[in-house]
Motif scaffolding. Structure first.
Motif, PDB file in Angstrom:
ATOM      1  N   ILE A 103      26.065 -26.466 -84.553  1.00  0.00           N
ATOM      2  CA  ILE A 103      26.890 -27.152 -85.550  1.00  0.00           C
ATOM      3  C   ILE A 103      26.467 -28.613 -85.545  1.00  0.00           C
ATOM      4  O   ILE A 103      26.441 -29.249 -84.494  1.00  0.00           O
ATOM      5  N   THR A 104      26.097 -29.133 -86.705  1.00  0.00           N
ATOM      6  CA  THR A 104      25.816 -30.563 -86.818  1.00  0.00           C
ATOM      7  C   THR A 104      26.725 -31.156 -87.890  1.00  0.00           C
ATOM      8  O   THR A 104      27.010 -30.519 -88.906  1.00  0.00           O
ATOM      9  N   VAL A 105      27.184 -32.361 -87.644  1.00  0.00           N
ATOM     10  CA  VAL A 105      28.004 -33.102 -88.608  1.00  0.00           C
ATOM     11  C   VAL A 105      27.405 -34.505 -88.687  1.00  0.00           C
ATOM     12  O   VAL A 105      27.315 -35.200 -87.678  1.00  0.00           O
ATOM     13  N   ASP A 106      26.981 -34.894 -89.885  1.00  0.00           N
ATOM     14  CA  ASP A 106      26.350 -36.193 -90.086  1.00  0.00           C
ATOM     15  C   ASP A 106      27.049 -36.969 -91.195  1.00  0.00           C
ATOM     16  O   ASP A 106      27.664 -36.382 -92.089  1.00  0.00           O
ATOM     17  N   PHE A 107      26.917 -38.295 -91.120  1.00  0.00           N
ATOM     18  CA  PHE A 107      27.587 -39.203 -92.048  1.00  0.00           C
ATOM     19  C   PHE A 107      26.566 -40.138 -92.683  1.00  0.00           C
ATOM     20  O   PHE A 107      25.665 -40.630 -92.005  1.00  0.00           O
ATOM     21  N   THR A 108      26.740 -40.385 -93.990  1.00  0.00           N
ATOM     22  CA  THR A 108      25.893 -41.306 -94.722  1.00  0.00           C
ATOM     23  C   THR A 108      26.794 -42.255 -95.501  1.00  0.00           C
ATOM     24  O   THR A 108      27.776 -41.817 -96.115  1.00  0.00           O
ATOM     25  N   GLU A 133      27.618 -44.333 -98.644  1.00  0.00           N
ATOM     26  CA  GLU A 133      27.327 -44.439-100.069  1.00  0.00           C
ATOM     27  C   GLU A 133      28.031 -45.673-100.601  1.00  0.00           C
ATOM     28  O   GLU A 133      28.775 -46.332 -99.870  1.00  0.00           O
ATOM     29  N   ALA A 134      27.828 -46.001-101.855  1.00  0.00           N
ATOM     30  CA  ALA A 134      28.392 -47.225-102.431  1.00  0.00           C
ATOM     31  C   ALA A 134      29.913 -47.286-102.297  1.00  0.00           C
ATOM     32  O   ALA A 134      30.470 -48.350-102.033  1.00  0.00           O
ATOM     33  N   ASP A 135      30.580 -46.140-102.469  1.00  0.00           N
ATOM     34  CA  ASP A 135      32.045 -46.136-102.423  1.00  0.00           C
ATOM     35  C   ASP A 135      32.605 -45.025-101.537  1.00  0.00           C
ATOM     36  O   ASP A 135      33.756 -44.633-101.686  1.00  0.00           O
ATOM     37  N   ALA A 136      31.779 -44.502-100.614  1.00  0.00           N
ATOM     38  CA  ALA A 136      32.235 -43.347 -99.845  1.00  0.00           C
ATOM     39  C   ALA A 136      31.458 -43.158 -98.550  1.00  0.00           C
ATOM     40  O   ALA A 136      30.345 -43.660 -98.400  1.00  0.00           O
ATOM     41  N   VAL A 137      32.073 -42.399 -97.674  1.00  0.00           N
ATOM     42  CA  VAL A 137      31.387 -41.818 -96.527  1.00  0.00           C
ATOM     43  C   VAL A 137      31.040 -40.400 -96.951  1.00  0.00           C
ATOM     44  O   VAL A 137      31.936 -39.611 -97.296  1.00  0.00           O
ATOM     45  N   ARG A 138      29.761 -40.070 -96.963  1.00  0.00           N
ATOM     46  CA  ARG A 138      29.328 -38.706 -97.280  1.00  0.00           C
ATOM     47  C   ARG A 138      29.192 -37.956 -95.969  1.00  0.00           C
ATOM     48  O   ARG A 138      28.579 -38.440 -95.023  1.00  0.00           O
ATOM     49  N   ILE A 139      29.787 -36.773 -95.919  1.00  0.00           N
ATOM     50  CA  ILE A 139      29.764 -35.926 -94.726  1.00  0.00           C
ATOM     51  C   ILE A 139      28.932 -34.694 -95.056  1.00  0.00           C
ATOM     52  O   ILE A 139      29.111 -34.095 -96.118  1.00  0.00           O
ATOM     53  N   GLU A 140      28.034 -34.326 -94.141  1.00  0.00           N
ATOM     54  CA  GLU A 140      27.274 -33.093 -94.301  1.00  0.00           C
ATOM     55  C   GLU A 140      27.331 -32.331 -92.990  1.00  0.00           C
ATOM     56  O   GLU A 140      27.076 -32.900 -91.929  1.00  0.00           O
TER      57      GLU A 140
END
Length: 167
Positions: free
Chosen positions: A95-100, A102-109
């Motif tokens: 299981i991997t959880v990563d964060f990026t 963005e201009a107006d958000a935290v993107r979670i994958e």
């Protein structure tokens, strides 16, 4: 979107002919390697994003949001059959959880892998949702109007229905 099978099921697999819900019988299915990737966002203000992604971890009253949210996402994936009533318990291999940022958000994958008889889409979605809820909890003192949205499956592989990827 690529797929080895472009047909969609025309019936709900968890509903019997009489309309009652049931757990799908997967005992005759072949065990294969299976992966699913899901994504979601926590939309917030730029100053809050600065606090979330601050390497010095200054500003958020509850502390460093992303490591806590990563662990919550992993734990959420592992607890999926306890949360979603008709999900099968699966031996999750990775299981991997990563964060990026963005201009107006935290993107979670989140990416979840297993070797089993049913897919891990629900586990990937639960990982993203658990992580998003945790980010919200960690920032609500500074932005109670943050929004969780765009939670969806991006890709899956393994199993009879084939592989697909919308990234």
């Amino acid at each position: 979107m690529s797929s080895t099978d472009n047909t969609e099921n025309t019936h709900l697999t968890h509903v019997r002919e009489d309309g009652s819900a049931h757990m799908v019988d997967v005992t005759a299915k072949s065990e294969t390697s299976r992966t699913a990737v899901a994504t979601g966002r926590v939309r917030t203000r730029e100053d809050v994003l600065d606090m979330i992604f601050d390497p010095a971890n200054e500003g958020l009253p509850k502390g460093d949001a992303l490591p806590v949210a990563r662990v919550a996402g992993i734990m959420g994936a592992k607890k999926t059959p306890e949360i979603i009533p008709l999900c099968h318990p699966l031996p999750l291999g990775k299981i991997t959880v990563d964060f990026t940022r963005e201009a107006d958000a935290v993107r979670i994958e989140a990416s979840v892998k297993t070797r089993g008889v049913t897919g891990v889409e629900m586990e990937a979605l639960t990982a993203v949702t658990s992580a998003a809820l945790t980010v919200y909890d960690m920032i609500k003192a500074v932005d109670k109007h943050a929004v969780i949205d765009d939670i969806r499956v991006l890709a899956k592989s393994g199993g009879k229905s084939g592989d697909w990827d919308v990234r």
